[in-house]
Motif scaffolding. Structure first.
Motif, PDB file in Angstrom:
ATOM      1  N   LEU A 196       0.596  -1.202  -0.037  1.00 55.42           N
ATOM      2  CA  LEU A 196       0.185   0.068  -0.056  1.00 55.42           C
ATOM      3  C   LEU A 196       0.898   1.155  -0.045  1.00 55.42           C
ATOM      4  N   PHE A 197       2.001   1.336   1.014  1.00 53.03           N
ATOM      5  CA  PHE A 197       2.850   2.372   1.042  1.00 53.03           C
ATOM      6  C   PHE A 197       3.517   2.458  -0.602  1.00 53.03           C
ATOM      7  N   ALA A 198       3.914   1.690  -1.139  1.00 50.84           N
ATOM      8  CA  ALA A 198       4.256   1.480  -2.645  1.00 50.84           C
ATOM      9  C   ALA A 198       3.380   2.206  -3.456  1.00 50.84           C
ATOM     10  N   HIS A 199       2.182   1.847  -3.507  1.00 49.05           N
ATOM     11  CA  HIS A 199       1.081   2.440  -4.234  1.00 49.05           C
ATOM     12  C   HIS A 199       0.806   3.910  -3.982  1.00 49.05           C
ATOM     13  N   LEU A 200       0.919   4.247  -2.840  1.00 49.95           N
ATOM     14  CA  LEU A 200       0.840   5.741  -2.607  1.00 49.95           C
ATOM     15  C   LEU A 200       1.771   6.415  -3.065  1.00 49.95           C
ATOM     16  N   GLU A 201       3.206   5.821  -2.876  1.00 56.67           N
ATOM     17  CA  GLU A 201       4.377   6.526  -3.580  1.00 56.67           C
ATOM     18  C   GLU A 201       4.358   6.556  -5.075  1.00 56.67           C
ATOM     19  N   ALA A 202       3.792   5.545  -5.530  1.00 58.11           N
ATOM     20  CA  ALA A 202       3.842   5.615  -7.214  1.00 58.11           C
ATOM     21  C   ALA A 202       2.463   6.653  -7.533  1.00 58.11           C
ATOM     22  N   HIS A 203       1.378   6.690  -6.873  1.00 55.16           N
ATOM     23  CA  HIS A 203       0.177   7.327  -7.582  1.00 55.16           C
ATOM     24  C   HIS A 203      -0.035   8.839  -6.701  1.00 55.16           C
ATOM     25  N   GLY A 204       0.743   8.984  -5.673  1.00 57.05           N
ATOM     26  CA  GLY A 204       0.332  10.189  -4.827  1.00 57.05           C
ATOM     27  C   GLY A 204      -1.221  10.345  -4.530  1.00 57.05           C
ATOM     28  N   PRO A 205      -1.675  11.673  -4.484  1.00 58.97           N
ATOM     29  CA  PRO A 205      -3.158  11.754  -4.235  1.00 58.97           C
ATOM     30  C   PRO A 205      -3.912  11.287  -5.238  1.00 58.97           C
ATOM     31  N   ASP A 206      -3.486  10.601  -6.310  1.00 55.82           N
ATOM     32  CA  ASP A 206      -4.507   9.966  -7.287  1.00 55.82           C
ATOM     33  C   ASP A 206      -4.539   8.607  -7.110  1.00 55.82           C
ATOM     34  N   PHE A 207      -4.228   8.055  -6.074  1.00 53.52           N
ATOM     35  CA  PHE A 207      -4.194   6.780  -5.741  1.00 53.52           C
ATOM     36  C   PHE A 207      -5.851   6.156  -5.927  1.00 53.52           C
ATOM     37  N   HIS A 208      -5.946   4.924  -6.037  1.00 55.36           N
ATOM     38  CA  HIS A 208      -7.353   4.269  -6.571  1.00 55.36           C
ATOM     39  C   HIS A 208      -8.114   4.227  -5.179  1.00 55.36           C
ATOM     40  N   ARG A 209      -9.230   5.192  -5.332  1.00 52.59           N
ATOM     41  CA  ARG A 209      -9.934   5.543  -4.191  1.00 52.59           C
ATOM     42  C   ARG A 209     -10.631   4.259  -3.668  1.00 52.59           C
ATOM     43  N   GLU A 210     -11.216   3.455  -4.530  1.00 49.26           N
ATOM     44  CA  GLU A 210     -12.289   2.459  -3.936  1.00 49.26           C
ATOM     45  C   GLU A 210     -11.185   1.178  -3.240  1.00 49.26           C
ATOM     46  N   ASN A 211     -10.067   0.867  -3.991  1.00 47.01           N
ATOM     47  CA  ASN A 211      -9.221  -0.063  -3.514  1.00 47.01           C
ATOM     48  C   ASN A 211      -8.563   0.412  -2.206  1.00 47.01           C
ATOM     49  N   VAL A 212      -8.107   1.445  -2.164  1.00 41.53           N
ATOM     50  CA  VAL A 212      -7.054   2.027  -1.280  1.00 41.53           C
ATOM     51  C   VAL A 212      -8.164   2.097   0.128  1.00 41.53           C
TER      52      VAL A 212
END
Ligand code: GLY
Length: 350
Positions: A196-212
């Motif tokens: 999850l940390f890596a997903h947030l690093e990769a996408h920043g505030p555009d993270f996948h809303r529903e999945n996250v």
């Protein structure tokens, strides 16, 4: 839509996805016998979503009343709480009736505590309208009001019967409210989930809303099922909160909860590096991620000021404070720390 099942002292579903507000009535009807529903909301949220909530409940055959209080933490007090209980009594709600908490953390905490107390407990649906409430306060059953002496000093553990997290309602949050929730999401990733940390690093505030959101709810669900009453593992959810609550109080609550928690995470992380408990490389990633989300990693209070406010926090147990210390991305430990040593942690972390 994603569904997360929680099996605590009450079993319930957390549903996450678009369009869930319009399913409120049919979802409430599946919870069993109820004639009346009281929607509890605040003066910011009710004008936006109150009519849709009432319409959905009316269409499912419920008689609906609504209690709306002035938005803001200052309403989470004993007199609004008693006024709400009187409102429920005057309107003749019975033990089989329902309450819906429509709003952010303040609404959920206040309505949840009223649901826990009215007739010794009526069923509650949480319908969070902020990111922070979606990933944290609507799940897990902590309810509370503030006392003049401090935040959340009177409350109860009272699990909801259903949580409906309509991601459409989170799409247009003001930036500051959105960032508050991001602080909590980053907290979960540091505590438990390097992916999850890596997903947030990769996408920043555009993270996948529903999945996250669903991932954070799963992580919280696991902790709540292990330690519903906050005597062990659940304490880890306080990462950043010990100093965060101190920062909120020192700022007379002008610094919001999520911002204060982010700064609290930064302080404890830097101190952990100085004490050889967390690798420098992990600390750099944590501080960079907080900054990427425009969350504060420095504060304008002195160590002594922050120490004084931190000691007033209710999470203190006698002469000991349980510090939650990052050991690396994805793992933290609970470190019982004598009060007298907390000042040096703050000095090292500032
Ligand atoms: N918000 C922290 C907890 O639910 O334990």
């Amino acid at each position: 839509m994603k569904t997360v099942a929680v099996n605590a002292s009450r079993s319930y579903e957390v549903r996450i996805g678009p369009g869930l507000l319009s399913t409120l009535g049919t979802a409430a009807a599946t919870l069993g016998r109820a004639e009346k529903v009281c929607i509890v909301s605040d003066s910011n949220v009710f004008p936006l979503y109150g009519a849709a909530a009432e319409e959905s409940l009316n269409a499912a055959g419920f008689s609906v009343i609504s209690y709306v209080f002035p938005a803001g933490e200052s309403s989470k007090n004993g007199s609004v709480f008693l006024d709400l209980l009187n409102f429920l009594a005057k309107n003749g709600l019975t033990r089989s009736d329902l309450m819906v908490a429509l709003g952010g953390g303040v609404v959920g905490d206040l309505a949840g505590f009223a649901a826990a107390c009215f007739l010794r407990g009526i069923r509650l649906i949480q319908l969070p309208t902020t990111l922070l409430a979606a990933v944290d306060s609507s799940v897990g059953g902590k309810t509370a009001i503030d006392l003049p002496e401090g935040k959340n000093l009177a409350g109860a553990f009272f699990q909801p019967s259903l949580v409906l997290c309509d991601t459409d309602l989170l799409a247009s949050l003001p930036q500051t409210v959105f960032r508050d929730g991001c602080g909590e999401i980053i907290k979960y990733s540091i505590l438990y989930d390097p992916a999850l940390f890596a997903h947030l690093e990769a996408h920043g505030p555009d993270f996948h809303r529903e999945n996250v959101i669903a991932r954070c709810v799963e992580l919280k669900r696991d902790v709540v099922m292990e330690d519903e009453f906050d005597t062990g593992a659940r304490m880890k959810l306080n990462l950043g909160h010990t100093f965060g609550h101190g920062i909120e109080a020192a700022s007379a609550f002008s610094v919001s909860h999520g911002m204060a928690v982010a700064a609290g995470i930064a302080i404890i992380t830097r101190a952990a590096v100085k004490r050889g408990l967390c690798p420098e490389a992990d600390s750099r990633r944590i501080l960079a991620l907080l900054s990427r989300f425009d969350l504060p990693i420095r504060i304008c209070f002195s160590a002594r000021e922050l120490y004084a406010y931190t000691l007033n926090d209710k999470k203190r147990a006698g002469g000991t404070v349980n510090l939650i210390v990052p050991r690396c991305v994805g793992r933290c430990s609970i470190l019982p720390t004598p009060v007298a040593q907390v000042l040096s942690w703050i000095e090292e972390g500032l």
